[in-house]
Design a protein around this motif. Structure first.
Motif, PDB file in Angstrom:
ATOM      1  N   UNK A   1      28.510   0.195 -40.459  1.00  0.00           N
ATOM      2  CA  UNK A   1      29.478   0.943 -39.656  1.00  0.00           C
ATOM      3  C   UNK A   1      28.774   2.053 -38.869  1.00  0.00           C
ATOM      4  N   UNK A   2      27.813   2.724 -39.522  1.00  0.00           N
ATOM      5  CA  UNK A   2      27.050   3.778 -38.851  1.00  0.00           C
ATOM      6  C   UNK A   2      26.255   3.180 -37.683  1.00  0.00           C
ATOM      7  N   UNK A   3      25.651   2.026 -37.926  1.00  0.00           N
ATOM      8  CA  UNK A   3      24.861   1.364 -36.875  1.00  0.00           C
ATOM      9  C   UNK A   3      25.754   1.006 -35.686  1.00  0.00           C
ATOM     10  N   UNK A   4      26.955   0.523 -35.987  1.00  0.00           N
ATOM     11  CA  UNK A   4      27.892   0.155 -34.914  1.00  0.00           C
ATOM     12  C   UNK A   4      28.265   1.375 -34.079  1.00  0.00           C
ATOM     13  N   UNK A   5      28.477   2.507 -34.733  1.00  0.00           N
ATOM     14  CA  UNK A   5      28.794   3.733 -34.007  1.00  0.00           C
ATOM     15  C   UNK A   5      27.646   4.154 -33.100  1.00  0.00           C
ATOM     16  N   UNK A   6      26.430   3.999 -33.599  1.00  0.00           N
ATOM     17  CA  UNK A   6      25.248   4.344 -32.799  1.00  0.00           C
ATOM     18  C   UNK A   6      25.091   3.381 -31.617  1.00  0.00           C
ATOM     19  N   UNK A   7      25.414   2.116 -31.835  1.00  0.00           N
ATOM     20  CA  UNK A   7      25.347   1.117 -30.758  1.00  0.00           C
ATOM     21  C   UNK A   7      26.335   1.478 -29.662  1.00  0.00           C
ATOM     22  N   UNK A   8      27.527   1.863 -30.086  1.00  0.00           N
ATOM     23  CA  UNK A   8      28.551   2.280 -29.128  1.00  0.00           C
ATOM     24  C   UNK A   8      28.083   3.482 -28.316  1.00  0.00           C
ATOM     25  N   UNK A   9      27.475   4.461 -29.010  1.00  0.00           N
ATOM     26  CA  UNK A   9      27.026   5.663 -28.316  1.00  0.00           C
ATOM     27  C   UNK A   9      25.919   5.350 -27.303  1.00  0.00           C
ATOM     28  N   UNK A  10      25.045   4.427 -27.643  1.00  0.00           N
ATOM     29  CA  UNK A  10      23.969   4.041 -26.723  1.00  0.00           C
ATOM     30  C   UNK A  10      24.539   3.422 -25.446  1.00  0.00           C
ATOM     31  N   UNK A  11      25.618   2.645 -25.599  1.00  0.00           N
ATOM     32  CA  UNK A  11      26.269   2.059 -24.419  1.00  0.00           C
ATOM     33  C   UNK A  11      26.851   3.170 -23.549  1.00  0.00           C
ATOM     34  N   UNK A  12      27.493   4.141 -24.184  1.00  0.00           N
ATOM     35  CA  UNK A  12      28.135   5.219 -23.430  1.00  0.00           C
ATOM     36  C   UNK A  12      27.092   6.149 -22.806  1.00  0.00           C
ATOM     37  N   UNK A  13      25.962   6.294 -23.483  1.00  0.00           N
ATOM     38  CA  UNK A  13      24.887   7.108 -22.910  1.00  0.00           C
ATOM     39  C   UNK A  13      24.353   6.501 -21.623  1.00  0.00           C
ATOM     40  N   UNK A  14      24.501   5.195 -21.494  1.00  0.00           N
ATOM     41  CA  UNK A  14      24.085   4.514 -20.257  1.00  0.00           C
ATOM     42  C   UNK A  14      25.152   4.598 -19.166  1.00  0.00           C
TER      43      UNK A  14
END
Length: 775
Positions: free
Chosen positions: A193-206
Motif C-alpha cells: 500500500x505504501x509503494x502504491x502511494x509512492x507510485x501515485x505521487x511520482x505520477x503527480x510529480x510529473x
C-alpha cells in the motif's frame, strides 16, 4: 461534437470521413468501420500528440485490444516519409506534423496482476517492455513500471515466500493475523500500500498523465477500476470482479488463476488528475455497445467508471460502429441517413414492440406515428406491421425448408464455434440422407486447453498403460503405422461409454487418442519411449507457469485433444472422422498478437479443401467489424481469399455462404434473412454434446464474462432471447398453434445470414481494405 470540445486535426479528418455530426453524449466520441481502422485512428492521434509534447507523460494499454494501435504506430514511424506513409498522413491530418521522437516521453504503466513475476511473458511488465519501451523506442529510465519482484515486502522477503500460494488476503488490512505467516503477510500488504502511494505521487510529480489510452471492460472497468470504484480512487492493490477475471483468464491460464489474483492499478483520479490530459477509451464490437451507451449517456457515477472522463475537456471515446450502435446518436443517424430500407422498417417495428411491451398485432397507427423512429417509415399505415410480420414469417419459412442434395461444409475459427452457432440447423440437415456434411475448424485451438487438463489426462494415460489397458500398443506395427488407423474406434469407444454412463471407460477413449497423438508428434518407437515422453511432457507442464506459451509440440498435443473433441460432437450424428477436417492454419501461434494470414500458408489449405469437398454451401462465423477474438477476423480474411481464388477456377454462382454468429455476437432480427426454430430437444442435444465432448472446456477455465459456466448455456440463452423478440412481434399463438411440429416446438430461434459469393466477398473486402499496406 460540442464546440467546448475542440477537435485535433487528426480527429477532424476521421470525423469528416465518418460523416459524423453533433454528439449528444456527455463524452465526445468518434467512430470507424472496424477494429483495424480503430487502431489507425488511435495511432494517428497519439503521434499527433507526441509531436506536440515530446517530453509528455503517456500511459498506454496492454492485452489484445491495442494490437492495431501498436502496429499502425510502428508502421507510420517506419514509413513517415515513404509514399504510403505520406498518403496516410495527408488523409488523416498529419501532413504538417513533424515526425515525433518518442524517446523523450515518460511512460506510466497502467496496471499489473499481483503477485506475478516480471520475468513471466504474460505479465504486463513484460508486455510494456516488449511493445512500448522496446517497440516504440522509449527511454526505460523515464518509465514508471510495476515490477512485482521489486516491490518491498516484510523482512526483505520475495512474494513467493510471503504468499506461497500466490493468494493475497486483503482482510488482513482490517483484522488481527492468526499465524506468524499472516503477520508477515499483513506487514507486506501495508508495504505494498505504501509503494502504491509512492507510485501515485511520482505520477503527480510529473504533472499527471498527459496522454492516456485505455480499453473498457465488459463491466465498464478502466485499467482495473471495476464497477463501483470510487471516482477519486488512486493507485492501489485491489480485488477484481468476475467479469474482469473472465477477461483476464486468457492471460493467466484460466479463471482458476485469475479469480485468485489481485491487481495493482492506477485510479480513476490518477487518469484525470491533469485537466489538460488527452484521455481516450477505445472500444470495438457490438458486445461493448451497452456498456458504451451507459458510459457515454450517464452522468458521472461510480457504477460506470469511464464516466470520469467527463472531467476532461480532451476526454474521448474512439469506437467501431458496432460498439456505438446503441447510442441515441447512432440510432438517430441509422434512421435519418441514407435511403429508407426494409431493414430499418423491421428494426423500428420490432424495437417498438419491445419498448411498449406490445404484441405486433396490437400496435396501432397512433403508436407508430408517436414513436421517434416508426413515425419515419415512408407511408406508414396500419398495414406496415403486417408487412414486417410477413417478412419475418418468410425468414422462418426459409429456416424450416428441408434442404436436399447439398454438399455442406461447416467451418469455424475455434472448436465449438459451429456447434454453439448453428447446431440445431445442422442436425436437421444431417437427417436428410441426400445431404453430405463436412466440418472444419480452421485453427488448432490449443490455447483453450489448460496445463492441468493435459497433466491429468497424461497421468491417467500412464496408469492405463501400466495396467495393460491400452492394448493397441502391443500390436507389432503400432509404432510404425498402426497408430494412424482406426481413429473412429477411439470416438466410438468414448461415446459408447457415455451412453453406458461409464466415465472411466469413456476416458480410456480419450487416452487412446492421446497415445496416437504422442506417437505422431514425438516419433515414439516403443512403449518404453511412450512412458518417457509422457513423463517429459508432464514435467515440462508442471514447471511452466499458467498462461505460458507452450513448446510447439505441446501446442500440437493440446490442439489434437481439441480436434478429438470436435470429432466426438459430430460423431453424435454419425459423421465419420474423415469428414472432420483439421486445418491448423499457421497464423495461429499462441502469441499475444498472431500474424496476419498468408496466401500460401493459410489460404491454400482452405482452397485445397474446397477443391476436395466441392461444397454447395459453406458456413462461417461472420464478424462484421473484425472486433471479436482476433482469430475470427483472420480466419474470415483467409476464408474470403480462398473463396475468391476458388471462384477463379470454378463458376460459383450457385454457391451459398452462411454467415452465423457465435456466443460473442448476435444478429438483430432485421439483419438476418434466415430464422431457424430451436426446440427444447435441440437445446438438450447441444448442451449434452458440449458437456460430454468438449472435455477441456466443461469446467469453463476460459468463460465468457456474461456467464460463470459453459458457453453452451450462453448459446441457449441467446436463442431463447431471440425467440422472445420474435414472439412479441408475431404473438405466441403463431408458435404453439402452428401447423408444423418444428415451429410448435420452438423455445428458441437461431438467426443467420445467407449470401451469394459476390455479397460475401464484398462484405469481407471492407475488412481487408482497412489493413492494406500496413503489413
Amino acid at each position: 461534437m460540442p464546440s467546448s470540445y475542440p477537435l485535433s486535426e487528426v480527429e477532424k479528418s476521421f470525423q469528416k470521413e465518418a460523416g459524423q455530426g453533433h454528439n449528444s453524449t456527455l463524452i465526445p466520441y468518434l467512430t470507424v468501420d472496424n477494429f483495424p481502422k480503430l487502431g489507425l485512428m488511435t495511432a494517428c492521434r497519439f503521434l499527433e500528440w507526441a509531436a506536440a509534447n515530446p517530453e509528455g507523460v503517456i500511459s498506454l494499454p496492454t492485452g489484445k485490444t491495442p494490437e492495431f494501435f501498436i502496429k499502425w504506430t510502428q508502421f507510420l514511424l517506419e514509413n513517415w516519409d515513404t509514399e504510403k506513409g505520406k498518403e496516410i498522413r495527408s488523409k488523416y491530418g498529419l501532413t504538417s506534423v513533424k515526425k515525433p521522437k518518442l524517446e523523450g516521453l515518460h511512460f506510466v504503466q497502467i496496471d499489473e496482476f499481483y503477485p506475478i513475476s516480471s520475468r513471466q511473458k504474460n505479465s504486463f511488465f513484460h508486455y510494456v517492455n516488449k511493445f512500448y519501451i522496446d517497440g516504440f523506442g522509449l527511454d526505460p529510465k523515464k518509465a514508471l513500471l510495476i515490477n512485482s519482484d521489486e516491490i518491498p515486502l516484510a523482512e526483505g522477503r520475495n512474494f513467493h515466500q510471503v504468499f506461497p500460494d500466490l493468494k493475497v488476503d486483503l482482510s488482513l488490512r482490517f483484522r488481527e493475523p492468526a499465524t506468524k505467516l499472516e503477520k508477515i503477510q499483513q506487514e507486506s500488504i501495508y508495504l505494498i500500500d505504501k509503494w502504491c502511494g509512492e507510485y501515485e505521487q511520482k505520477i503527480r510529480d510529473k504533472g499527471g498523465i498527459g496522454f492516456f489510452l485505455g480499453g473498457i471492460g465488459p463491466d465498464g472497468h478502466i485499467a482495473f477500476n471495476t464497477r463501483g470504484s470510487h471516482l477519486f480512487s488512486t493507485t492501489r492493490l485491489t480485488e477484481t470482479n468476475f467479469e474482469t477475471q473472465a477477461v483476464a483468464a486468457g492471460d493467466l491460464g484460466g479463471i482458476e488463476v485469475s479469480a485468485n489474483r489481485l491487481v495493482i492499478t492506477i485510479g480513476l483520479d490518477t487518469i484525470v488528475y491533469n485537466p489538460e490530459a488527452v484521455g481516450i477509451i477505445i472500444a470495438a464490437g457490438e458486445a461493448k455497445a451497452q456498456i458504451v451507451k451507459d458510459s457515454l449517456e450517464t452522468p458521472m457515477t461510480n457504477l460506470y467508471p469511464a464516466t470520469v472522463l467527463q472531467k476532461l475537456k480532451n476526454g474521448r471515446f474512439y469506437m467501431t460502429k458496432g460498439a456505438a450502435s446503441k447510442l441515441t446518436d447512432s440510432l438517430d443517424n441509422y434512421y435519418k441517413q441514407g435511403d429508407w430500407t426494409q431493414e430499418k422498417t423491421e428494426k423500428s417495428i420490432i424495437d417498438l414492440c419491445k419498448k411498449l411491451g406490445k404484441y405486433g398485432h396490437r400496435l396501432t397507427l397512433e403508436d407508430l406515428k408517436a414513436d421517434k423512429y416508426t413515425s419515419m417509415i415512408p407511408n406508414v399505415s396500419e398495414e406496415t406491421v403486417k408487412e414486417v410480420m410477413d417478412s419475418i414469417l418468410a425468414k422462418i419459412n426459409r429456416g424450416t425448408t428441408k434442404e436436399k442434395n447439398e454438399v455442406l461444409l461447416h467451418t469455424g475459427p475455434h472448436h465449438d464455434d459451429i456447434s454453439l452457432g448453428i447446431l440445431p440447423h445442422i442436425t436437421t440437415q444431417l437427417q436428410e440422407n441426400t445431404n453430405e456434411a463436412h466440418f472444419s475448424v480452421l485453427t488448432s485451438g490449443f490455447t483453450a486447453v489448460t496445463n492441468t487438463f493435459v497433466i491429468n489426462t497424461l497421468t491417467q494415460t500412464k496408469q492405463l498403460l501400466d495396467e495393460g489397458r491400452i492394448q493397441m500398443v502391443k500390436y507389432e506395427d503400432f509404432y510404425t503405422s498402426g497408430f494412424k488407423i482406426k481413429t473412429d474406434k477411439d470416438v466410438y469407444q468414448y461415446l459408447t461409454n457415455v451412453a453406458s454412463e461409464d466415465p472411466e471407460e469413456s476416458l480410456r477413449g480419450l487416452c487412446h487418442r492421446v497415445v496416437r497423438a504422442l506417437v505422431e508428434i514425438y516419433k515414439v518407437e516403443n512403449t518404453a519411449g511412450l512412458r518417457e515422453t509422457i513423463n517429459e511432457v508432464i514435467s515440462i507442464l508442471r514447471n511452466s507457469y499458467d498462461g505460458e506459451k507452450n513448446p510447439a509440440k505441446i501446442q500440437k498435443l493440446k490442439g489434437m485433444i481439441r480436434e478429438f473433441e470436435e470429432e466426438l460432437v459430430w460423431a453424435h450424428f454419425g459423421v465419420q472422422v474423415k469428414n472432420v477436417h483439421h486445418l491448423r492454419l499457421g497464423f495461429y501461434t499462441g502469441d499475444i498478437f498472431t500474424e496476419q494470414p498468408e496466401k500460401k500458408r493459410d489460404v491454400e489449405p482452405i482452397v485445397e479443401m474446397f477443391r476436395k469437398i466441392q461444397p454447395t454451401k459453406i458456413s462461417l462465423t461472420l464478424d462484421p467489424e473484425g472486433s471479436g477474438p482476433d482469430t475470427h477476423y483472420k480466419v474470415l480474411q483467409a476464408t474470403a481469399e480462398a473463396v475468391r481464388v476458388w471462384s477463379e477456377e470454378k463458376d460459383l454462382k450457385d454457391l451459398k455462404i452462411i454467415g452465423y454468429r457465435n456466443v460473442w455476437f448476435k444478429f438483430e432480427p432485421a439483419e438476418c434473412n434466415v430464422i431457424v426454430p430451436v426446440s427444447l430437444g435441440d437445446m438438450a442435444v447441444m448442451e449434452d454434446s458440449f458437456a460430454n465432448c468438449y472435455l477441456s472446456q466443461v469446467n469453463a477455465s476460459f468463460p465468457s464474462y456474461a456467464h460463470n459456466g459453459k458457453f453452451s448455456t450462453i448459446a441457449k440463452r441467446t436463442w431463447v432471447s431471440q425467440l422472445n423478440d420474435i414472439q412479441l412481434l408475431l404473438g405466441k399463438n403463431y408458435f404453439y398453434l402452428h401447423e408444423t411440429a418444428k415451429v410448435r416446438s420452438s423455445h428458441g430461434l437461431i438467426f443467420f445470414k445467407e449470401m451469394n459469393v459476390k455479397e460475401f466477398l464484398e462484405h469481407a473486402r471492407e475488412l481487408e481494405k482497412s489493413i492494406e499496406g500496413m503489413l
